[in-house]
Design a protein around this motif. Structure first.
Motif, mmCIF file in Angstrom:
data_model
loop_
_atom_site.group_PDB
_atom_site.id
_atom_site.type_symbol
_atom_site.label_atom_id
_atom_site.label_comp_id
_atom_site.label_asym_id
_atom_site.label_seq_id
_atom_site.Cartn_x
_atom_site.Cartn_y
_atom_site.Cartn_z
ATOM 1 N N ASN A 122 23.848 -75.513 -117.029
ATOM 2 C CA ASN A 122 22.979 -74.836 -117.989
ATOM 3 C C ASN A 122 23.169 -75.530 -119.327
ATOM 4 O O ASN A 122 24.174 -75.325 -120.001
ATOM 5 C CB ASN A 122 23.355 -73.348 -118.085
ATOM 6 N N SER A 123 22.213 -76.380 -119.668
ATOM 7 C CA SER A 123 22.405 -77.250 -120.825
ATOM 8 C C SER A 123 21.292 -77.071 -121.841
ATOM 9 O O SER A 123 20.114 -77.064 -121.482
ATOM 10 C CB SER A 123 22.448 -78.713 -120.348
ATOM 11 N N MET A 131 18.088 -75.767 -118.319
ATOM 12 C CA MET A 131 18.836 -74.689 -117.663
ATOM 13 C C MET A 131 18.680 -74.796 -116.145
ATOM 14 O O MET A 131 17.669 -75.282 -115.659
ATOM 15 C CB MET A 131 18.305 -73.324 -118.127
ATOM 16 N N CYS A 133 31.369 -78.455 -123.335
ATOM 17 C CA CYS A 133 30.934 -77.778 -122.108
ATOM 18 C C CYS A 133 32.072 -76.918 -121.569
ATOM 19 O O CYS A 133 33.235 -77.211 -121.782
ATOM 20 C CB CYS A 133 30.446 -78.779 -121.066
ATOM 21 N N THR A 172 31.660 -71.622 -116.730
ATOM 22 C CA THR A 172 31.558 -70.181 -116.970
ATOM 23 C C THR A 172 31.776 -69.361 -115.692
ATOM 24 O O THR A 172 32.085 -68.182 -115.753
ATOM 25 C CB THR A 172 30.182 -69.838 -117.570
ATOM 26 N N SER A 187 28.227 -74.524 -118.631
ATOM 27 C CA SER A 187 27.282 -74.475 -119.752
ATOM 28 C C SER A 187 27.609 -75.624 -120.704
ATOM 29 O O SER A 187 28.783 -75.929 -120.951
ATOM 30 C CB SER A 187 27.342 -73.112 -120.455
#
Ligand SMILES: NC(=O)C1=CN([C@@H]2O[C@H](COP(=O)(O)OP(=O)(O)OC[C@H]3O[C@@H](n4cnc5c(N)ncnc54)[C@H](OP(=O)(O)O)[C@@H]3O)[C@@H](O)[C@H]2O)C=CC1
Ligand SMILES: CC(C)(CO)C(=O)C(=O)O
Length: 334
Positions: free
Chosen positions: A49-50, A55, A140, A143, A149
């Motif tokens: 998820n960047s 995402m 990063c 999570t 992320s």
């Protein structure tokens, strides 16, 4: 010919690295040694998820449980072995020893870790092997198992270790730079990577332990008290003075301001440095590679660094608390 890459450590950096490399290398040629997240990665791959790359991005490299499994599955070896673990010693076997089974004559070891003086143990064990030392600006955090992320940027600086290396070693590093660029990252081939390491250490040697100790993200800590920003600047300046004592005269006050600005320009609450993520989950901290080595270099030059020394002992204490069973931690009133 497309290379075969082994990523040792499928955590935050390892996952995003697999994603970036998959843009130019077949996912079947990207093998990741995973530990706690093996089942998720083997089944679903990594989910990224960047804010930079999008995402819910997915990459499904080959997941293995150990380097032994990797070498059994790929007896003809790996062109690149990327070390993307935290630079901490767990147990009695050093990280260079751990990757030994997958290092062959054709391998370039790519060190994707923060800190200073981290390369020498690899050079000592692998005197003839190409070593690419990598400085990474890529906030990063994992999570959930296999879910990472990523924010802000993906910037890599790479150079051989030592700086004076054979043209073959430089070529293999240059090739890896291209793979990262093809993945959409910014990547630069440096003549002497140690200048970039010292420049990055200004950030990691200050904010990683500060955020781990305070449990605040970088921007949050800067606003925690009226003097917090100037304390951080002074600590950064101590690290810059060690870099200059090492011969990197370029690392002056303007570099300190630029590195501090990476945080002051961020939207609150800012980023969670990797050492803070470890502190929050009770993992061992990279105190020695990031702070301890820096302090020892200062001492070897007679450079006075009182703030860094204080941070070192506090971070060491925090790290040690994670090695002590919960029941022994301040349990008794006497
Ligand atoms: N995260 C960030 O924003 C940045 C990190 N860095 C640096 O990059 C390096 C990697 O950090 P990061 O990705 O955050 O770390 P993570 O803790 O997220 O990932 C490390 C991974 O290595 C695995 N691992 C550790 N030891 C072994 C082993 N013996 N065998 C197999 N797997 C193992 C861990 O598995 P397990 O889950 O089982 O512990 C974990 O998945 C560090 O040096 C860090 O300082 C640099 C720039 C930014
Ligand atoms: C400061 C930061 C996030 C920069 O990428 C980093 O290097 C880390 O978390 O260790």
């Amino acid at each position: 010919m497309s290379p075969r890459v082994l990523i040792f450590g499928g955590g935050s950096i390892g996952a995003v690295l697999a994603y970036l490399l998959s843009k130019s290398i077949a996912a079947s040629d990207i093998v990741v040694v995973c530990r706690s997240n093996y089942d998720v990665v083997a089944t679903h791959g990594f989910t990224i998820n960047s804010t930079v790359f999008g995402m819910n991005e997915n990459v499904k490299p080959i997941a293995v449980r150990s380097v032994t499994e990797a070498v059994q599955a790929y007896p003809d070896g790996f062109d690149y072995v990327c070390v993307a673990t935290k630079a901490v010693v767990n147990g009695t076997i050093s990280q260079p020893e751990l990757i030994k089974p997958v290092v062959s004559a054709k391998t370039t070891i790519v060190l994707m870790q923060n800190g200073i003086n981290i390369e020498e143990p690899y050079r000592a064990l692998f005197p003839d092997t190409a070593i690419a030392s990598v400085v990474i600006y890529m906030p990063c955090t994992q999570t959930a198992p296999g879910v990472v992320s990523h924010t802000v940027y993906a910037k890599f600086l790479l150079g051989t270790y030592p700086a004076k290396s054979t043209s073959e070693h430089k070529t293999s590093t240059a090739r890896f730079v291209e793979f990262l660029k093809q993945g959409g990252a910014s990547a630069v081939h440096e003549e002497d990577i140690q200048l970039a390491r010292w420049t990055k250490l200004i950030v990691n040697g200050s904010q990683n332990p500060i955020c781990a100790l305070s449990r605040l993200r970088d921007v949050q800590f800067l606003g925690a008290a009226p003097g917090a920003a100037s304390f951080t600047r002074n600590l950064m300046s101590e690290i810059a003075s060690i870099a200059r004592a090492e011969g990197y005269s370029e690392v002056d006050d303007s570099v300190v301001e630029r590195q501090l600005e990476l945080s002051t320009s961020r939207v609150p609450p800012g980023v969670e440095p990797s050492m803070m993520a470890d502190a929050l989950s009770g993992q061992r901290l990279e105190v020695e590679s990031i702070v301890g080595n820096t302090l020892r270099i200062a001492q070897s030059h007679g450079v006075d660094v009182p703030r860094l020394e204080t941070i070192y002992y506090l971070a060491k204490g925090l790290d040690m608390s994670f090695a002590i069973p919960e029941a022994l931690l301040g349990g008794s009133k006497n």
